[in-house]
Motif scaffolding. Structure first.
Motif, short mmCIF file in Angstrom:
data_model
loop_
_atom_site.label_atom_id
_atom_site.label_comp_id
_atom_site.label_asym_id
_atom_site.label_seq_id
_atom_site.Cartn_x
_atom_site.Cartn_y
_atom_site.Cartn_z
N PHE A 66 0.84 -1.20 0.00
CA PHE A 66 0.00 0.00 0.00
C PHE A 66 0.88 1.25 0.00
CE2 PHE A 66 -2.64 3.24 2.20
CZ PHE A 66 -3.62 3.35 1.23
N GLU A 67 1.97 1.21 0.76
CA GLU A 67 2.92 2.32 0.74
C GLU A 67 3.47 2.52 -0.67
OE1 GLU A 67 7.34 3.51 2.51
OE2 GLU A 67 6.25 1.81 3.37
N TYR A 68 3.71 1.42 -1.34
CA TYR A 68 4.20 1.47 -2.72
C TYR A 68 3.19 2.15 -3.63
CZ TYR A 68 5.64 -0.32 -7.32
OH TYR A 68 6.01 -0.44 -8.63
N ILE A 69 1.90 1.81 -3.47
CA ILE A 69 0.83 2.41 -4.27
C ILE A 69 0.81 3.92 -4.06
CG2 ILE A 69 -1.68 2.62 -4.48
CD1 ILE A 69 -1.83 -0.41 -3.92
N ILE A 70 0.86 4.35 -2.79
CA ILE A 70 0.79 5.77 -2.49
C ILE A 70 1.99 6.53 -3.06
CG2 ILE A 70 0.75 7.49 -0.64
CD1 ILE A 70 -1.86 5.94 -1.02
N LEU A 71 3.19 5.96 -2.92
CA LEU A 71 4.39 6.63 -3.44
C LEU A 71 4.40 6.65 -4.96
CD1 LEU A 71 7.26 5.53 -1.03
CD2 LEU A 71 6.29 7.81 -1.33
N GLN A 72 3.91 5.59 -5.60
CA GLN A 72 3.87 5.58 -7.06
C GLN A 72 2.86 6.61 -7.58
OE1 GLN A 72 5.29 3.06 -10.21
NE2 GLN A 72 5.41 5.26 -9.90
N LEU A 73 1.76 6.80 -6.85
CA LEU A 73 0.78 7.83 -7.22
C LEU A 73 1.35 9.23 -6.96
CD1 LEU A 73 -2.49 6.22 -5.81
CD2 LEU A 73 -1.98 6.64 -8.23
N THR A 74 2.17 9.36 -5.93
CA THR A 74 2.79 10.65 -5.62
C THR A 74 3.81 11.03 -6.69
OG1 THR A 74 2.51 10.24 -3.25
CG2 THR A 74 4.11 11.92 -3.88
N HIS A 75 4.58 10.04 -7.15
CA HIS A 75 5.63 10.26 -8.17
C HIS A 75 5.37 9.34 -9.37
CE1 HIS A 75 7.83 12.44 -5.03
NE2 HIS A 75 7.63 11.41 -4.23
N PRO A 76 4.32 9.60 -10.13
CA PRO A 76 3.94 8.66 -11.20
C PRO A 76 4.96 8.48 -12.30
CG PRO A 76 2.69 10.71 -11.35
CD PRO A 76 3.43 10.76 -10.06
N GLU A 77 5.86 9.45 -12.48
CA GLU A 77 6.85 9.32 -13.56
C GLU A 77 8.10 8.56 -13.13
OE1 GLU A 77 7.27 13.40 -14.91
OE2 GLU A 77 5.89 12.96 -16.56
N ALA A 78 8.20 8.24 -11.84
CA ALA A 78 9.32 7.42 -11.36
C ALA A 78 8.93 5.96 -11.57
CB ALA A 78 9.59 7.71 -9.90
N GLN A 79 9.03 5.53 -12.80
CA GLN A 79 8.54 4.20 -13.18
C GLN A 79 9.51 3.09 -12.78
OE1 GLN A 79 6.80 3.90 -17.20
NE2 GLN A 79 7.26 6.08 -17.44
N PRO A 80 8.98 1.86 -12.66
CA PRO A 80 9.86 0.72 -12.39
C PRO A 80 10.73 0.41 -13.61
CG PRO A 80 7.62 -0.03 -12.78
CD PRO A 80 7.56 1.47 -12.69
N LYS A 81 11.92 -0.07 -13.35
CA LYS A 81 12.79 -0.50 -14.44
C LYS A 81 12.31 -1.84 -14.98
CE LYS A 81 16.77 1.76 -12.26
NZ LYS A 81 18.09 1.55 -11.62
N PRO A 82 12.69 -2.22 -16.18
CA PRO A 82 12.29 -3.52 -16.72
C PRO A 82 12.69 -4.66 -15.78
CG PRO A 82 13.28 -2.18 -18.44
CD PRO A 82 13.49 -1.43 -17.15
#
Length: 402
Positions: free
Chosen positions: A131-147
């Motif tokens: 859930f923390e991951y979801i919130i941080l990814q929504l906060t910084h949506p352009e910081a995408q995961p690497k392949p």
């Protein structure tokens, strides 16, 4: 204001947002049955749905480059089965986890705000890090995961980035809250997680609407003033007895109840009292979706929803519709299934909204929906705040020019 909705389902969240003043440019839904329900209501002339453009497709295949206008709100309820207490608890291992697709939509559309609804199981302890991951990814949506980067490794990078204090080109202020729909006038005890984000350049200072209804007020109206029973013309002889546990509680907290200025929780009786018994086909046959379904039975853990309380959470069920959550428990001890119309009222769908599918599929759609009333209250608050911050920017710009 313009919006896009993902994982629309039968349209509960979409209707609430539309009532609040958002104009849907596109709605994406995979289920052909849910799309059929929306299109059938468009055919029937439901005004709120007139200009909806529903896309029956997997959200992973939707091309956001087809949307040329600026989006004020991105809304949706990513499939909740990965996090549901009644589901398989797969979270990020579950192929039905559509949060990555919501992240993709945020990056592509750069909406001024977003609104997400999901089950309360999302806040379970064993999902805490995700859930923390979801919130941080929504906060910084352009910081995408690497392949091929595992989500936990991506979380570590997001944490470092977030704590660095560096500003992104696209960043959101995100807040979340577990809400009980009964606290907002919905005749159902339905706890769901809502996540709301505002684009950081708007400098929004938004908070969730405060509850308007309480159980304390319902207790007061039932057992102190008797107003609840009088409103429903229930004579003193027909009224149930107050439990010893509640009597003891009232003796301890009665003064506090008196001070409550909120409205009482709405009950099942409040929601369906004017509907004729579905067993009486002569009276009920003219009401759409109000058809008696035989075969209901009570068993441990599945005892139905008491008539004079908010309903238990209506559920869709992974293995079909669970009988207990979708049954009415009458004061005389009998139980019966809710009709589709009754269930729709418990989710605050308007009476002219028709569910054309069979009972099981219709109940699945209703059980997956966001109560229209709750969706409207949250979306109205978001829209009001967007108008405030965006209008403020316009005024500041005009003053600067002058």
């Amino acid at each position: 204001m313009k919006s896009i909705e993902l994982c629309t389902g039968a349209g509960g969240l979409a209707m609430g947002c539309a009532k609040a003043g958002f104009h849907h440019l596109a709605l994406v839904e995979l289920s052909k049955h849910s799309c059929h329900t929306i299109r059938e209501n468009q055919r029937l002339g439901i005004a709120l749905l007139d200009d909806w453009h529903i896309h029956n497709m997997d959200v992973t295949d939707f091309d956001y480059s087809t949307i040329s206008e600026e989006i004020d709100l991105l809304a949706g309820g990513p499939p909740c089965q990965p996090f549901s207490i009644g589901g398989r608890h797969g979270a990020f291992l579950d192929k039905r986890d559509m949060f990555p697709q919501f992240f993709r939509a945020v990056r592509a559309l750069r909406p001024k705000a977003f609104l997400i609804e999901n089950v309360r199981g999302l806040l379970r302890r064993n999902f805490q890090k995700f859930f923390e991951y979801i919130i941080l990814q929504l906060t910084h949506p352009e910081a995408q995961p690497k392949p091929d980067e595992f989500w936990a490794d991506h979380l570590a990078r997001l944490e470092r980035h977030h704590n660095s204090g560096k500003s992104d080109d696209l960043e959101y202020h995100v807040t979340f809250r577990l809400l009980n729909a009964a606290d907002y006038g919905v005749p159902q005890k339905r706890e769901r997680v809502f996540i709301v984000g505002f684009r950081s350049d708007l400098k929004a200072n938004w908070s969730f609407p405060e509850p308007t209804h309480t159980n304390q007020a319902l207790i007061w109206h039932k057992w102190i003033t008797g107003e609840y029973w009088e409103r429903h013309s229930i004579s003193s002889k027909e009224r149930p007895q107050m439990s010893a546990k509640l009597r003891s509680r009232l003796q301890r907290t009665g003064a506090n109840l008196l001070g409550s200025m909120s409205a009482p929780w709405c009950t099942v009786r409040d929601a369906i009292a004017d509907l004729p018994p579905p067993e009486n086909t002569d009276m009920a046959s003219h009401i759409p979706n109000h058809i008696y379904i035989p075969g209901a039975r009570s068993y441990p853990g599945h005892t139905g929803s008491p008539l004079d309380e908010p309903a238990k959470t209506l559920k869709a069920g992974v293995h079909g519709v669970p009988g207990g959550e979708n049954m009415l428990a009458l004061p005389d001890g009998q139980v019966r299934y809710f009709t589709v119309r009754e269930a729709a009222r418990l989710q605050t769908f308007p009476d002219d909204y028709y569910f054309p599918c069979a009972w099981g599929e219709s109940m699945r759609q209703i059980g997956n929906a966001v109560p229209v009333t709750l969706a409207y209250l949250i979306a109205s608050s978001i829209r009001s705040h967007l108008r405030k911050v965006c209008h403020g920017d316009t005024l500041r710009g005009e003053l600067y020019k002058n």
